[in-house]
Structures are given as C-alpha cells and as structure tokens.
Design a protein around this motif. Structure first.
Motif, PDB file in Angstrom:
ATOM      1  N   TYR A  47       0.804  -1.223   0.000  1.00 41.24           N
ATOM      2  CA  TYR A  47       0.000   0.000   0.000  1.00 41.24           C
ATOM      3  C   TYR A  47       0.840   1.278   0.000  1.00 41.24           C
ATOM      4  CZ  TYR A  47      -4.190  -2.750   0.523  1.00 41.24           C
ATOM      5  OH  TYR A  47      -5.213  -3.631   0.293  1.00 41.24           O
ATOM      6  N   ARG A  48       2.156   1.156  -0.104  1.00 37.84           N
ATOM      7  CA  ARG A  48       3.002   2.341  -0.168  1.00 37.84           C
ATOM      8  C   ARG A  48       2.756   3.165  -1.427  1.00 37.84           C
ATOM      9  NH1 ARG A  48       5.122   4.564   4.323  1.00 37.84           N
ATOM     10  NH2 ARG A  48       5.523   2.879   5.798  1.00 37.84           N
ATOM     11  N   VAL A  49       2.158   2.539  -2.414  1.00 37.10           N
ATOM     12  CA  VAL A  49       1.875   3.243  -3.666  1.00 37.10           C
ATOM     13  C   VAL A  49       0.478   3.884  -3.644  1.00 37.10           C
ATOM     14  CG1 VAL A  49       0.766   1.395  -4.998  1.00 37.10           C
ATOM     15  CG2 VAL A  49       2.303   3.005  -6.156  1.00 37.10           C
ATOM     16  N   GLN A  50      -0.281   3.639  -2.588  1.00 32.53           N
ATOM     17  CA  GLN A  50      -1.662   4.110  -2.549  1.00 32.53           C
ATOM     18  C   GLN A  50      -1.766   5.634  -2.568  1.00 32.53           C
ATOM     19  OE1 GLN A  50      -4.463   2.028  -2.638  1.00 32.53           O
ATOM     20  NE2 GLN A  50      -5.462   3.976  -3.080  1.00 32.53           N
ATOM     21  N   ASP A  54      -3.710   7.864  -5.252  1.00 32.95           N
ATOM     22  CA  ASP A  54      -4.763   8.820  -4.902  1.00 32.95           C
ATOM     23  C   ASP A  54      -4.454  10.204  -5.472  1.00 32.95           C
ATOM     24  OD1 ASP A  54      -6.042   6.823  -3.531  1.00 32.95           O
ATOM     25  OD2 ASP A  54      -5.394   7.487  -1.542  1.00 32.95           O
ATOM     26  N   ALA A  55      -3.180  10.622  -5.383  1.00 33.00           N
ATOM     27  CA  ALA A  55      -2.786  11.933  -5.897  1.00 33.00           C
ATOM     28  C   ALA A  55      -3.002  12.007  -7.405  1.00 33.00           C
ATOM     29  CB  ALA A  55      -1.333  12.216  -5.553  1.00 33.00           C
ATOM     30  N   TYR A  56      -2.741  10.902  -8.089  1.00 35.44           N
ATOM     31  CA  TYR A  56      -2.957  10.873  -9.544  1.00 35.44           C
ATOM     32  C   TYR A  56      -4.441  10.983  -9.870  1.00 35.44           C
ATOM     33  CZ  TYR A  56      -3.097   9.131 -14.342  1.00 35.44           C
ATOM     34  OH  TYR A  56      -3.343   8.999 -15.692  1.00 35.44           O
ATOM     35  N   MET A  57      -5.280  10.250  -9.141  1.00 31.86           N
ATOM     36  CA  MET A  57      -6.718  10.296  -9.390  1.00 31.86           C
ATOM     37  C   MET A  57      -7.278  11.693  -9.134  1.00 31.86           C
ATOM     38  SD  MET A  57      -7.311   7.429 -10.596  1.00 31.86           S
ATOM     39  CE  MET A  57      -6.529   5.824 -10.699  1.00 31.86           C
ATOM     40  N   GLU A  58      -6.774  12.355  -8.095  1.00 36.33           N
ATOM     41  CA  GLU A  58      -7.208  13.723  -7.806  1.00 36.33           C
ATOM     42  C   GLU A  58      -6.759  14.675  -8.911  1.00 36.33           C
ATOM     43  OE1 GLU A  58      -5.409  14.299  -4.046  1.00 36.33           O
ATOM     44  OE2 GLU A  58      -6.821  12.989  -2.973  1.00 36.33           O
ATOM     45  N   GLU A  91       4.285  13.233  -4.038  1.00 31.24           N
ATOM     46  CA  GLU A  91       3.975  11.861  -3.622  1.00 31.24           C
ATOM     47  C   GLU A  91       4.948  10.871  -4.256  1.00 31.24           C
ATOM     48  OE1 GLU A  91       2.279  10.587  -1.357  1.00 31.24           O
ATOM     49  OE2 GLU A  91       1.049  12.284  -0.745  1.00 31.24           O
ATOM     50  N   THR A  92       5.453  11.186  -5.435  1.00 28.16           N
ATOM     51  CA  THR A  92       6.464  10.307  -6.025  1.00 28.16           C
ATOM     52  C   THR A  92       7.730  10.351  -5.191  1.00 28.16           C
ATOM     53  OG1 THR A  92       7.433  11.977  -7.516  1.00 28.16           O
ATOM     54  CG2 THR A  92       5.533  10.760  -8.329  1.00 28.16           C
ATOM     55  N   ASP A  93       8.032  11.524  -4.639  1.00 29.00           N
ATOM     56  CA  ASP A  93       9.223  11.651  -3.799  1.00 29.00           C
ATOM     57  C   ASP A  93       9.070  10.826  -2.522  1.00 29.00           C
ATOM     58  OD1 ASP A  93      11.824  13.152  -3.252  1.00 29.00           O
ATOM     59  OD2 ASP A  93      10.665  13.612  -1.458  1.00 29.00           O
ATOM     60  N   VAL A  94       7.879  10.886  -1.915  1.00 29.54           N
ATOM     61  CA  VAL A  94       7.605  10.081  -0.715  1.00 29.54           C
ATOM     62  C   VAL A  94       7.726   8.596  -1.036  1.00 29.54           C
ATOM     63  CG1 VAL A  94       5.845   9.461   0.982  1.00 29.54           C
ATOM     64  CG2 VAL A  94       6.131  11.854   0.294  1.00 29.54           C
ATOM     65  N   PRO A 197       1.955   4.794 -14.985  1.00 27.21           N
ATOM     66  CA  PRO A 197       2.265   3.372 -15.201  1.00 27.21           C
ATOM     67  C   PRO A 197       3.718   3.043 -14.896  1.00 27.21           C
ATOM     68  CG  PRO A 197       1.972   4.492 -17.303  1.00 27.21           C
ATOM     69  CD  PRO A 197       1.535   5.455 -16.245  1.00 27.21           C
ATOM     70  N   LEU A 198       4.602   4.027 -15.074  1.00 30.11           N
ATOM     71  CA  LEU A 198       6.016   3.795 -14.771  1.00 30.11           C
ATOM     72  C   LEU A 198       6.217   3.533 -13.282  1.00 30.11           C
ATOM     73  CD1 LEU A 198       9.035   3.824 -15.621  1.00 30.11           C
ATOM     74  CD2 LEU A 198       9.010   6.290 -15.155  1.00 30.11           C
ATOM     75  N   VAL A 199       5.608   4.368 -12.442  1.00 32.45           N
ATOM     76  CA  VAL A 199       5.735   4.186 -10.990  1.00 32.45           C
ATOM     77  C   VAL A 199       5.106   2.857 -10.567  1.00 32.45           C
ATOM     78  CG1 VAL A 199       5.020   5.086  -8.738  1.00 32.45           C
ATOM     79  CG2 VAL A 199       5.886   6.648 -10.484  1.00 32.45           C
ATOM     80  N   MET A 200       3.979   2.503 -11.173  1.00 34.92           N
ATOM     81  CA  MET A 200       3.347   1.221 -10.855  1.00 34.92           C
ATOM     82  C   MET A 200       4.251   0.047 -11.244  1.00 34.92           C
ATOM     83  SD  MET A 200       0.584   1.796  -9.302  1.00 34.92           S
ATOM     84  CE  MET A 200      -0.492   3.187  -8.964  1.00 34.92           C
ATOM     85  N   GLU A 201       4.927   0.183 -12.365  1.00 35.54           N
ATOM     86  CA  GLU A 201       5.853  -0.854 -12.819  1.00 35.54           C
ATOM     87  C   GLU A 201       7.021  -0.992 -11.848  1.00 35.54           C
ATOM     88  OE1 GLU A 201       9.143  -0.962 -16.340  1.00 35.54           O
ATOM     89  OE2 GLU A 201       7.083  -0.579 -17.001  1.00 35.54           O
ATOM     90  N   ILE A 202       7.546   0.137 -11.389  1.00 34.40           N
ATOM     91  CA  ILE A 202       8.664   0.113 -10.441  1.00 34.40           C
ATOM     92  C   ILE A 202       8.194  -0.450  -9.098  1.00 34.40           C
ATOM     93  CG2 ILE A 202      10.243   1.582  -9.111  1.00 34.40           C
ATOM     94  CD1 ILE A 202      10.409   3.397 -11.600  1.00 34.40           C
ATOM     95  N   HIS A 203       6.985  -0.111  -8.710  1.00 35.54           N
ATOM     96  CA  HIS A 203       6.434  -0.642  -7.461  1.00 35.54           C
ATOM     97  C   HIS A 203       6.343  -2.166  -7.514  1.00 35.54           C
ATOM     98  CE1 HIS A 203       4.163  -0.723  -3.772  1.00 35.54           C
ATOM     99  NE2 HIS A 203       3.151  -1.347  -4.356  1.00 35.54           N
ATOM    100  N   GLU A 204       5.881  -2.690  -8.637  1.00 37.63           N
ATOM    101  CA  GLU A 204       5.799  -4.143  -8.815  1.00 37.63           C
ATOM    102  C   GLU A 204       7.191  -4.761  -8.727  1.00 37.63           C
ATOM    103  OE1 GLU A 204       4.095  -7.970  -9.963  1.00 37.63           O
ATOM    104  OE2 GLU A 204       3.170  -6.120  -9.242  1.00 37.63           O
TER     105      GLU A 204
END
Length: 289
Positions: A47-50, A54-58, A91-94, A197-204
C-alpha cells in the motif's frame, strides 16, 4: 470476534465481543502471531503506492473539471492547480524515499543494492528522469507550473525546461536532458499520465525484490496462516484476531485468558485469510514467471 464492535454495548461501550479460541496450542498461537506480523509488514509495503495513486486520481479529476468548464483559470484556481500538481509529484518523492530507505537496510545486511539496480535500469528512461527533475525542483526551488491554458479543445499545464535547467549545476545529466528537449514546454498532464504506469511498474519490481530478499520465507508464512482454516471452519466468527500480551516481565498470560485478564496491554493483528490466499497466489505467479 462474535459480532461487530459498534453493535456491542459492552462495559461502558469499551468491551469488545471477543471469544477465546481453544483450538490452538500456545506454541501454535505464538507462531500464528509472528506469521501474521511478517505478512502484514509486507502488505503494508503493497500500500506504499496508494498515496501516489490517490494523488494521480485527484489530478485527473481536476483535469476533467477544467475540461468540462472550459473556464479561464482564476488566481484562486491557479493556486489549486499548482497545489494538485505539486501534491502529485511530491507523492512520487515520498514513494521513492520510502523504498530507498527500505532497501538501504537490505543493502547493509546483504550488500545487495536493489534501489541502485532500479536506477541503472531506468537510467535512460526520459520519463523517469523528468520525474526526478520535477521532484527535486519542487523541493528546492518552487512550483513547476510555469504556464496554463484552457481552450475549447485543449488544456495545457507546462513547466519551462529553461527555468528548470537554471536550477541545475553544469555537467548534470538532467541539465543535458533538458537542453536536448525539442519542446521546451514540458506538458505536465502528459508527464503525469506517462509517470503513473512507470511508478506502478517500479512498485511491482520493488515488491518482487522485497519478497525475494526478505529474511523469512513469505510464501511459507502465508501457507501457515492459511493452514489454520481447518481449525476455524467449524467455528462461527465474524472476524479473527491474533493477540500477543505485553504485561510485566516473567508473568505468563496464556492465550486462553484473552478477554478475562485486565490490566495487560496487547498487540494484535486482524487475520485476513482472503488476503493471504491472494498474496500466496501472487507469489506462486512470480515464481513461475
């Protein structure tokens, strides 16, 4: 737990409707608590990517609002846009700071630098590098929304590459990247869409590496937690919890005394068998991938 706590009057509204389960030995209960803690620690990282999500959806909701109204941005609206853009990139920095710290512990223990390996993999990825530039610029210089435009057919939010470049030292690779951009106006909406999608890929990637380099076998821990199904099926309960008591030293409080002993603090995990099953299935899939 038998029933929902909010529906149970209890003693002054504070007593939970817990019932001790006598189907487990003390050693089994102890192992159960340890396994639940290990799995929960891993799930917390899922859930660290949550927050980034959320920031992207906003951010996308703001884009949709602007597209629907097609109204010129007021001064107040400008500050809202800047805040939403800032929130997204911060949020990407966090996100990356958390993983840098997490893998720093593994690096110290095993001399494996997972984070650095990721940076090498994406070293030539323009989107990753622009994301890094935006994070740094916001942290050290200010807002990155240098211009906005709302038209009948388009919405533009952009950062000026030359302004960003002035904040970087000569010889910096990111400075060279900005100098070589054909379009000196960096479209922040497009960058946000590309970065997601890049951040999601790195998260995976990070989750796979964390599972592989944990100091315990995550799959075995999930398997042990799932093995309790055979003991819990005959028992009707809305929720299952594992407890560990933290009382005075040398005082042994058995698991069977769960709700009878007052004055003792305790730690607990709510057991989620469905989540354990899904996590084990994911671990099976990455083993065979």
């Amino acid at each position: 737990m038998d029933g929902h706590p909010s529906k149970h009057p209890g003693e002054a509204g504070r007593k939970l409707p817990l019932k001790p389960c006598l189907a487990f030995t003390e050693s089994e209960a102890e192992r159960l608590f340890i396994s639940a803690g290990r799995v929960e620690s891993f799930v917390n990282n899922v859930y660290r990517v949550q927050s980034f999500n959320d920031a992207y959806m906003e951010f996308k909701a703001l884009e949709k609002e602007m597209a629907e109204t097609k109204a010129a941005i007021t001064i107040r609206g400008q500050h809202k846009v800047e805040r939403m853009v800032r929130s997204y990139f911060l949020e990407t920095d966090v996100f990356f700071s958390h993983w840098r710290k997490t893998f720093g512990h593994i690096k110290k223990q095993r001399d494996i630098d997972i984070y650095k390996d990721m940076e090498k993999k994406y070293d030539t990825n323009q989107c990753y590098n622009l994301l890094h530039i935006m994070r740094d610029y916001i942290m050290h210089a200010g807002d990155i929304v240098h211009g906005t435009h709302v038209g009948n057919n388009d919405i533009l939010l952009w950062a000026e590459a030359d302004v960003l470049k002035n904040d970087l030292r000569k010889g910096n690779d990111n400075r060279k990247l900005l100098e070589n951009l054909t379009d000196k106006r960096i479209n922040l909406l497009e960058l946000a869409d590309d970065a997601y999608p890049l951040v999601m890929e790195i998260h995976e990637l990070f989750m796979r590496e964390l599972a592989k380099n944990a100091d315990y076998n995550l799959k075995e821990e999930c398997g042990y937690l799932l093995s309790l199904k055979s003991k819990t099926v005959p028992i009707s309960a809305d929720y299952w919890y594992a407890f560990s008591y933290t009382g005075p030293e040398n005082v042994n409080v058995g698991i069977t005394n769960a709700v009878r002993v007052s004055g003792y603090g305790f730690d607990y995990y709510r057991l989620d068998l469905q989540a354990y099953a899904e996590l084990k299935a994911w671990l099976d899939s990455i083993e065979t991938a």
